[in-house]
Design a protein around this motif. Structure first.
Motif, PDB file in Angstrom:
ATOM      1  N   ASN A 116      12.785 -20.061 -32.897  1.00  0.00           N
ATOM      2  CA  ASN A 116      12.900 -19.837 -34.335  1.00  0.00           C
ATOM      3  C   ASN A 116      12.150 -20.897 -35.140  1.00  0.00           C
ATOM      4  N   GLY A 117      11.411 -21.755 -34.442  1.00  0.00           N
ATOM      5  CA  GLY A 117      10.628 -22.780 -35.128  1.00  0.00           C
ATOM      6  C   GLY A 117      11.472 -23.833 -35.826  1.00  0.00           C
ATOM      7  N   ALA A 118      12.753 -23.931 -35.402  1.00  0.00           N
ATOM      8  CA  ALA A 118      13.656 -24.847 -36.094  1.00  0.00           C
ATOM      9  C   ALA A 118      14.752 -25.342 -35.159  1.00  0.00           C
ATOM     10  N   TYR A 119      15.303 -26.490 -35.514  1.00  0.00           N
ATOM     11  CA  TYR A 119      16.519 -26.974 -34.860  1.00  0.00           C
ATOM     12  C   TYR A 119      17.690 -26.333 -35.610  1.00  0.00           C
ATOM     13  N   GLY A 120      18.038 -25.121 -35.208  1.00  0.00           N
ATOM     14  CA  GLY A 120      18.970 -24.294 -35.958  1.00  0.00           C
ATOM     15  C   GLY A 120      20.373 -24.844 -36.072  1.00  0.00           C
ATOM     16  N   SER A 121      20.843 -25.528 -35.054  1.00  0.00           N
ATOM     17  CA  SER A 121      22.232 -26.001 -35.066  1.00  0.00           C
ATOM     18  C   SER A 121      22.446 -27.241 -35.912  1.00  0.00           C
ATOM     19  N   THR A 122      21.346 -27.884 -36.324  1.00  0.00           N
ATOM     20  CA  THR A 122      21.499 -29.142 -37.077  1.00  0.00           C
ATOM     21  C   THR A 122      20.923 -29.071 -38.481  1.00  0.00           C
ATOM     22  N   GLY A 123      20.640 -27.870 -38.976  1.00  0.00           N
ATOM     23  CA  GLY A 123      20.174 -27.762 -40.348  1.00  0.00           C
ATOM     24  C   GLY A 123      18.812 -27.121 -40.519  1.00  0.00           C
ATOM     25  N   ASN A 124      18.274 -26.523 -39.476  1.00  0.00           N
ATOM     26  CA  ASN A 124      16.990 -25.812 -39.533  1.00  0.00           C
ATOM     27  C   ASN A 124      15.798 -26.707 -39.853  1.00  0.00           C
ATOM     28  N   GLN A 125      15.818 -27.950 -39.346  1.00  0.00           N
ATOM     29  CA  GLN A 125      14.635 -28.794 -39.454  1.00  0.00           C
ATOM     30  C   GLN A 125      13.538 -28.164 -38.585  1.00  0.00           C
ATOM     31  N   PRO A 126      12.283 -28.189 -39.027  1.00  0.00           N
ATOM     32  CA  PRO A 126      11.213 -27.534 -38.261  1.00  0.00           C
ATOM     33  C   PRO A 126      10.936 -28.221 -36.920  1.00  0.00           C
ATOM     34  N   THR A 127      10.629 -27.409 -35.919  1.00  0.00           N
ATOM     35  CA  THR A 127      10.161 -27.924 -34.634  1.00  0.00           C
ATOM     36  C   THR A 127       8.638 -27.813 -34.596  1.00  0.00           C
ATOM     37  N   ALA A 128       8.036 -28.330 -33.557  1.00  0.00           N
ATOM     38  CA  ALA A 128       6.580 -28.259 -33.406  1.00  0.00           C
ATOM     39  C   ALA A 128       6.085 -26.822 -33.293  1.00  0.00           C
ATOM     40  N   THR A 129       6.955 -25.894 -32.874  1.00  0.00           N
ATOM     41  CA  THR A 129       6.522 -24.493 -32.778  1.00  0.00           C
ATOM     42  C   THR A 129       6.404 -23.835 -34.145  1.00  0.00           C
ATOM     43  N   SER A 130       6.924 -24.472 -35.181  1.00  0.00           N
ATOM     44  CA  SER A 130       6.736 -23.926 -36.528  1.00  0.00           C
ATOM     45  C   SER A 130       5.310 -24.200 -37.010  1.00  0.00           C
ATOM     46  N   GLN A 131       4.588 -25.031 -36.279  1.00  0.00           N
ATOM     47  CA  GLN A 131       3.194 -25.346 -36.602  1.00  0.00           C
ATOM     48  C   GLN A 131       2.287 -24.777 -35.507  1.00  0.00           C
TER      49      GLN A 131
END
Length: 189
Positions: free
Chosen positions: A101-116
Motif C-alpha cells: 500500500n506504499g505506506a506503514y499502515g499500522s503506524t499512521g500511513n507514513q510513506p514507504t519506499a514503494t510509494s516512490q
C-alpha cells in the motif's frame, strides 16, 4: 482495491486449499481476523518483517501443508533478505503475498519506499525468485490465486485501514491454537 479486499481474496484461497496462513503485524492481523478467524491463522502481533520468514520456515518444516504468508511492503523492505532465502529454498507449498500500500499502515500511513520508485516485484525477481506475479485489481489477484499455489504475489492496494476491532486472544492463545492446527496432517481436517 483496499488491503481488506485483498485479504478477503487470500482467505478464499487459503480456505479452499486448507492452507496455514501467517499474517503481517498490526492492522493486517486484525483485518484477517475480521475476514475469517480460524485456527489455521497465525497473527503476528509484534514482529515486523518476519511473516515471510515464518511462513517459509513453516513450509519447509511442514512439506505436506500449504502455507500462505501475507506480508506488507514496509515489512518486506525491513527484511529483504527473506526474498533471497525464499528463492534459494523455493518450496512448492509456499505462497507469499506482499500487500503493497506504499505506506506503514499500522503506524499512521507514513510513506514507504514503494510509494516512490522501489518495486518489490523486481526486487523479488532480482533475488532469484522465478514465480513472481503482480496484481493491481481484485480480479487479477483472484486469477493469480486460482492459478498458483507457490511463488510471490505483489499486490498493489490503496493506503488505509479497515475499521476493525482488536483481536481478543492473547499471543499465547494464538500460538497454542495455531500449533495444534499446524501439527495435524493436511488431510485430517
Amino acid at each position: 482495491m483496499k488491503r481488506m479486499d485483498a485479504i478477503s481474496e487470500i482467505v478464499k484461497k487459503a480456505t479452499n486449499i486448507n492452507a496455514l496462513l501467517v499474517s503481517n503485524i498490526g492492522v493486517p492481523c486484525k483485518e484477517l481476523h475480521q475476514a475469517c478467524d480460524t485456527p489455521n491463522n497465525f497473527y503476528m502481533l509484534g514482529s515486523m518483517g518476519l511473516a515471510s520468514s515464518i511462513g517459509l520456515g513453516l513450509a519447509l518444516a511442514l512439506s505436506d501443508r500449504k502455507v500462505i504468508a501475507i506480508d506488507g511492503d514496509g515489512s518486506v523492505l525491513m527484511n529483504m533478505g527473506s526474498l533471497a532465502t525464499i528463492a534459494w529454498q523455493a518450496p512448492d507449498n509456499y505462497l507469499l503475498v506482499v500487500v503493497d500500500n506504499g505506506a506503514y499502515g499500522s503506524t499512521g500511513n507514513q510513506p514507504t519506499a514503494t510509494s516512490q520508485q522501489a518495486d518489490l516485484a523486481q526486487v523479488a525477481k532480482g533475488a532469484g525468485n522465478i514465480k513472481v506475479y503482480e496484481a493491481g485489481t481484485k480480479e487479477r489477484l483472484r486469477q493469480i490465486l486460482q492459478e498458483t499455489d507457490d511463488g510471490i504475489i505483489v499486490v498493489r492496494v490503496l493506503p488505509g485501514n479497515a475499521d476493525v476491532p482488536n483481536i481478543q486472544m492473547s499471543p499465547e492463545d494464538i500460538l497454542e491454537r495455531f500449533m495444534a492446527e499446524a501439527s495435524r496432517p493436511s488431510g485430517s481436517v
